[in-house]
Design a protein around this motif. Sequence first.
Motif, PDB file in Angstrom:
ATOM      1  N   ASP A  43      -3.937  18.093  -0.340  1.00 43.19           N
ATOM      2  CA  ASP A  43      -2.650  18.786  -0.241  1.00 43.19           C
ATOM      3  C   ASP A  43      -1.491  17.983  -0.836  1.00 43.19           C
ATOM      4  N   CYS A  44      -1.764  16.792  -1.380  1.00 44.78           N
ATOM      5  CA  CYS A  44      -0.719  15.935  -1.943  1.00 44.78           C
ATOM      6  C   CYS A  44      -0.382  16.376  -3.368  1.00 44.78           C
ATOM      7  N   HIS A  45       0.911  16.381  -3.687  1.00 45.96           N
ATOM      8  CA  HIS A  45       1.384  16.798  -4.999  1.00 45.96           C
ATOM      9  C   HIS A  45       2.157  15.670  -5.661  1.00 45.96           C
ATOM     10  N   ASP A  46       2.318  15.761  -6.974  1.00 41.20           N
ATOM     11  CA  ASP A  46       3.025  14.760  -7.756  1.00 41.20           C
ATOM     12  C   ASP A  46       4.437  14.540  -7.214  1.00 41.20           C
ATOM     13  N   ARG A  47       4.818  13.277  -7.108  1.00 40.16           N
ATOM     14  CA  ARG A  47       6.154  12.829  -6.663  1.00 40.16           C
ATOM     15  C   ARG A  47       6.422  13.080  -5.178  1.00 40.16           C
ATOM     16  N   GLN A  48       5.436  13.424  -4.420  1.00 39.79           N
ATOM     17  CA  GLN A  48       5.598  13.677  -2.984  1.00 39.79           C
ATOM     18  C   GLN A  48       5.408  12.372  -2.211  1.00 39.79           C
ATOM     19  N   ILE A  49       6.257  12.125  -1.215  1.00 42.45           N
ATOM     20  CA  ILE A  49       6.088  10.965  -0.344  1.00 42.45           C
ATOM     21  C   ILE A  49       5.121  11.378   0.761  1.00 42.45           C
ATOM     22  N   VAL A  50       4.034  10.600   0.922  1.00 41.46           N
ATOM     23  CA  VAL A  50       2.965  10.980   1.836  1.00 41.46           C
ATOM     24  C   VAL A  50       2.506   9.805   2.686  1.00 41.46           C
ATOM     25  N   LYS A  51       1.807  10.172   3.746  1.00 38.78           N
ATOM     26  CA  LYS A  51       1.075   9.219   4.573  1.00 38.78           C
ATOM     27  C   LYS A  51      -0.347   9.770   4.644  1.00 38.78           C
ATOM     28  N   VAL A  52      -1.314   8.998   4.151  1.00 38.95           N
ATOM     29  CA  VAL A  52      -2.701   9.443   4.100  1.00 38.95           C
ATOM     30  C   VAL A  52      -3.597   8.404   4.768  1.00 38.95           C
ATOM     31  N   THR A  53      -4.771   8.840   5.175  1.00 41.44           N
ATOM     32  CA  THR A  53      -5.743   7.922   5.753  1.00 41.44           C
ATOM     33  C   THR A  53      -7.122   8.287   5.235  1.00 41.44           C
ATOM     34  N   GLY A  54      -8.019   7.317   5.262  1.00 40.76           N
ATOM     35  CA  GLY A  54      -9.378   7.563   4.804  1.00 40.76           C
ATOM     36  C   GLY A  54     -10.162   6.272   4.727  1.00 40.76           C
ATOM     37  N   THR A  55     -11.273   6.332   4.011  1.00 39.56           N
ATOM     38  CA  THR A  55     -12.161   5.188   3.829  1.00 39.56           C
ATOM     39  C   THR A  55     -12.106   4.740   2.384  1.00 39.56           C
ATOM     40  N   LEU A  56     -12.053   3.435   2.173  1.00 41.87           N
ATOM     41  CA  LEU A  56     -12.083   2.893   0.819  1.00 41.87           C
ATOM     42  C   LEU A  56     -13.511   2.976   0.299  1.00 41.87           C
ATOM     43  N   ARG A  57     -13.704   3.694  -0.802  1.00 42.15           N
ATOM     44  CA  ARG A  57     -15.053   3.829  -1.369  1.00 42.15           C
ATOM     45  C   ARG A  57     -15.343   2.736  -2.388  1.00 42.15           C
ATOM     46  N   THR A  58     -14.375   2.396  -3.230  1.00 39.49           N
ATOM     47  CA  THR A  58     -14.570   1.341  -4.223  1.00 39.49           C
ATOM     48  C   THR A  58     -13.329   0.464  -4.278  1.00 39.49           C
ATOM     49  N   ALA A  74      -1.812  -3.416 -18.503  1.00 40.99           N
ATOM     50  CA  ALA A  74      -0.813  -3.997 -19.411  1.00 40.99           C
ATOM     51  C   ALA A  74      -0.756  -5.517 -19.270  1.00 40.99           C
ATOM     52  N   GLY A  75      -1.917  -6.155 -19.147  1.00 42.01           N
ATOM     53  CA  GLY A  75      -1.980  -7.613 -19.062  1.00 42.01           C
ATOM     54  C   GLY A  75      -1.669  -8.185 -17.689  1.00 42.01           C
ATOM     55  N   VAL A  76      -1.386  -7.331 -16.723  1.00 42.12           N
ATOM     56  CA  VAL A  76      -1.070  -7.776 -15.360  1.00 42.12           C
ATOM     57  C   VAL A  76      -2.249  -7.430 -14.461  1.00 42.12           C
ATOM     58  N   PRO A  77      -2.674  -8.366 -13.586  1.00 47.05           N
ATOM     59  CA  PRO A  77      -3.780  -8.018 -12.691  1.00 47.05           C
ATOM     60  C   PRO A  77      -3.392  -6.861 -11.770  1.00 47.05           C
ATOM     61  N   ALA A  78      -4.364  -6.016 -11.462  1.00 38.75           N
ATOM     62  CA  ALA A  78      -4.121  -4.883 -10.565  1.00 38.75           C
ATOM     63  C   ALA A  78      -5.374  -4.654  -9.731  1.00 38.75           C
ATOM     64  N   LEU A  79      -5.205  -4.639  -8.428  1.00 35.07           N
ATOM     65  CA  LEU A  79      -6.305  -4.340  -7.521  1.00 35.07           C
ATOM     66  C   LEU A  79      -6.294  -2.838  -7.282  1.00 35.07           C
ATOM     67  N   GLU A  80      -7.403  -2.171  -7.594  1.00 32.22           N
ATOM     68  CA  GLU A  80      -7.499  -0.719  -7.435  1.00 32.22           C
ATOM     69  C   GLU A  80      -8.568  -0.385  -6.416  1.00 32.22           C
ATOM     70  N   ALA A  81      -8.273   0.598  -5.574  1.00 29.50           N
ATOM     71  CA  ALA A  81      -9.235   1.071  -4.579  1.00 29.50           C
ATOM     72  C   ALA A  81      -9.201   2.589  -4.567  1.00 29.50           C
ATOM     73  N   GLU A  82     -10.345   3.199  -4.291  1.00 30.94           N
ATOM     74  CA  GLU A  82     -10.413   4.658  -4.166  1.00 30.94           C
ATOM     75  C   GLU A  82     -10.455   4.990  -2.686  1.00 30.94           C
ATOM     76  N   LEU A  83      -9.468   5.746  -2.219  1.00 31.34           N
ATOM     77  CA  LEU A  83      -9.366   6.158  -0.818  1.00 31.34           C
ATOM     78  C   LEU A  83      -9.843   7.599  -0.699  1.00 31.34           C
ATOM     79  N   PHE A  84     -10.791   7.852   0.201  1.00 27.29           N
ATOM     80  CA  PHE A  84     -11.366   9.192   0.381  1.00 27.29           C
ATOM     81  C   PHE A  84     -11.152   9.630   1.821  1.00 27.29           C
ATOM     82  N   ASP A  85     -10.618  10.857   2.000  1.00 30.90           N
ATOM     83  CA  ASP A  85     -10.362  11.355   3.356  1.00 30.90           C
ATOM     84  C   ASP A  85     -11.218  12.553   3.743  1.00 30.90           C
TER      85      ASP A  85
END
Length: 139
Positions: A53-68, A75-86
């Motif tokens: 139900d989340c849309h672009d530019r919407q402020i949200v609070k979500v919960t779920g399990t990290l899958r990856t 752009a040359g900067v480290p970034a930690l990425e996780a996939e959250l599934f609810d």
Amino acid sequence: MSAEPRPEKSAKPARPAGRFRRMIERLSTSQEELHSAELQEDAEAAGCTRICDCHDRQIVKVTGTLRTVTLRPRAGVPALEAELFDGSAALDVVWLGRRSIVGIEPGRRMIASGRISMTHGRRVLFNPKYELRPLGQEH
């Protein structure tokens, strides 16, 4: 012969009631479907928005399990990425400038809040506020 209409028989067979029906449904449902239903109940109980139900530019609070959880430079900067599934959909959670965060690991449940953005057709939360769920609540 009587002109009274006959009562129509229902096309569906009678369903077992109560605990027996729930047990049969549980046995015939896949583990993935059960896990998704459990995650959706957890999101509702925590007062969070379903990811689907989340849309672009919407402020949200979500919960779920990290899958990856992966380290992927942006752009040359480290970034930690996780996939959250609810249980309804998934979103990417990205922490820019971070190589790792203690407790952010696959299988961990968390609550995240921030502004959703759409990147390449996927929902993304950049540098969200987050709360890791206690380990005793994982299944």
